[in-house]
Write an enzyme that holds these catalytic residues in place. Structure first.
Site, short mmCIF file in Angstrom:
data_model
loop_
_atom_site.label_atom_id
_atom_site.label_comp_id
_atom_site.label_asym_id
_atom_site.label_seq_id
_atom_site.Cartn_x
_atom_site.Cartn_y
_atom_site.Cartn_z
N HIS A 17 0.81 -1.22 0.00
CA HIS A 17 0.00 0.00 0.00
C HIS A 17 0.85 1.27 0.00
O HIS A 17 0.37 2.33 0.40
CB HIS A 17 -0.96 -0.02 1.20
CG HIS A 17 -2.00 -1.09 1.10
ND1 HIS A 17 -3.21 -0.89 0.46
CD2 HIS A 17 -1.99 -2.38 1.51
CE1 HIS A 17 -3.91 -2.02 0.51
NE2 HIS A 17 -3.19 -2.93 1.15
N HIS A 106 0.44 -16.23 8.37
CA HIS A 106 0.96 -15.10 7.60
C HIS A 106 2.27 -14.63 8.22
O HIS A 106 2.69 -15.10 9.28
CB HIS A 106 -0.07 -13.95 7.58
CG HIS A 106 0.08 -13.00 6.44
ND1 HIS A 106 1.01 -11.99 6.44
CD2 HIS A 106 -0.57 -12.92 5.25
CE1 HIS A 106 0.92 -11.32 5.31
NE2 HIS A 106 -0.03 -11.86 4.56
N ASP A 365 -7.00 -13.12 -2.89
CA ASP A 365 -7.29 -14.23 -3.78
C ASP A 365 -7.72 -15.46 -2.98
O ASP A 365 -7.08 -15.81 -1.99
CB ASP A 365 -6.05 -14.60 -4.60
CG ASP A 365 -5.67 -13.54 -5.60
OD1 ASP A 365 -6.23 -13.57 -6.71
OD2 ASP A 365 -4.83 -12.68 -5.28
#
Length: 416
Positions: A17, A106, A365
């Protein structure tokens, strides 16, 4: 580190970002025709928002060449490639959700522990947005490989979850013994692969099964993994270095550096462990003329040792023996895990250890393998370009040496 390669070096930058992502590519030969339109097609194949089966993040991923070219030709100096991030939503990662909770499986937790700070939105450098730079740089490498050596690189989806294009059987525990797969290795093109969007599995029935499975898990706010098979044709003999830089080791390094990868196998792979040696060995046969590649580069132009003295009857080795290319097609498979960020409520703890429930926000996704195709192709090109430059340097020095005893009369050095 954020730099890959030795002779052909790529340094990537950017987070999910931030204003832009990109790379510096060093070691590109001078005089190579290179325009933004040469790079863009692969970035478009990688971009988000391609279908209902991918993340809805709307990025055009238009590349801009910032340096290293003039009038459409490379200068031999570092090339800067930049892509703007246009659809950032860092607020999706706040409000007591992913800013407080490390996402299960993650990199949030490990980055925080390693650096004492992390990019609080989008996963930072662990985000798949970082792979934009890999694809851009890999496309430059691939242009060199194709134009001067006729090398072709094609990847495709070979499984999604338990849905396989070539499932292992008793007769064919590995795809390397399956004649249908071996024919595909020789003929598959990127146009063939892209005829089977949105999954990019080159078989209608398998594509439908895979697409149905991805859609089911997307609707359940869940995710699924899969595998990508990559084929490299017309690779010259002699690439790869003993003992620690064998070509398959370099390819494995490159592939396992891609986000979400969990496994790598080459040639017969793990299925080859179930085959007896007499079946697995690739017997040598007399060389036959090499056909021109689909790029139009004739065999006589196809790089180092373009016409091998010997070929192999089978190719369980996957085009590499002793870590060095043997002139046969290279093929390998890369495993991708299910994306870690899912919308389902998950019981976990926050960064302080307090129990809680995480319902991840953002756009992600449900399965990464359809968009991973150009990333796998790009990393393959970067490895090959680096190895090719090393071997070209070695061959140049070899040409300066006097002939070995016996070779002056047209005989091999062993006198035969």
């Amino acid at each position: 580190m954020s730099t890959f390669g030795r002779q052909f070096r790529v340094t990537t930058y950017g987070e999910s970002h931030c204003p832009s992502v990109g790379c510096i590519v060093d070691g590109v030969p001078p005089g190579l025709p290179l325009l933004e339109k040469d790079i863009q097609p692969q970035l478009t194949r990688r971009r988000p928002g391609q279908s209902a089966l991918s993340t809805p993040r709307d990025e055009k991923d238009m590349v801009r060449i910032q340096s290293g070219t003039e009038r459409g030709y490379t200068l031999g100096t570092p090339i800067c490639l930049m892509v703007q991030n246009e659809d950032q939503r860092p607020h999706d990662y706040g409000k007591g959700t992913m800013d407080m909770f490390p996402r299960p499986s993650h990199a949030d937790f490990t980055y925080q522990e390693k650096y004492g700070i992390r990019a609080s939105s989008g996963g930072g450098r662990s985000s798949a947005r970082e792979t934009i730079a890999r694809v851009a740089a890999g496309t430059v490498a691939e242009k060199c490989l194709a134009q001067f050596h006729g090398i072709e690189i094609v990847a495709f989806v070979s499984s999604v979850g338990s849905e396989h294009l070539f499932p292992p059987t008793k007769i064919h525990p590995t795809a390397s013994t399956n004649p249908v797969f071996l024919d595909l290795v020789q003929t598959i093109t990127r146009a063939d692969v892209d005829n089977f969007l949105p999954v990019r599995c080159p078989n209608k029935e398998a594509t439908e099964r895979m697409a149905t499975r991805i859609a089911e898990l997307r609707d359940a706010k869940d995710s699924i993994g899969g595998t990508v098979t990559c084929v490299i044709r017309n690779c010259p003999i002699g690439l790869g270095e003993p003992c620690f830089d064998k070509l398959e080791a370099l390819l494995a390094h490159a592939m396992l550096s891609i986000p979400s990868t969990k496994g790598f196998e080459i040639g017969s792979g793990f299925g080859g462990c179930e085959v007896v040696g007499s079946q697995h060995n690739d017997a040598f046969v007399s060389s036959v003329p090499i056909a021109p590649s689909n790029t139009g580069v004739e065999a006589s132009q196809n790089g180092i040792n373009a016409k091998p003295r010997l070929r192999t009857k089978t190719n369980n080795s996957g085009g590499i023996q002793g870590g060095i290319t043997n002139g046969e097609p290279i093929y390998f498979r890369v495993g991708f895990k299910p994306p870690a960020t899912i919308g389902q409520a998950q019981e976990t703890v926050d960064f302080t250890g307090k129990q809680g429930v995480l319902e991840a926000k953002g756009r992600h996704d449900p399965c990464v393998v359809p968009r991973a195709i150009p990333i796998v192709e790009a990393m393959s090109a970067l490895v090959l370009m680096d190895c090719l430059q090393e071997q070209l340097s070695r061959e140049a020095w070899m040409k300066q040496l006097p002939p070995r005893i016996g070779e002056q009369n047209g005989h091999a050095a062993n006198g035969s």
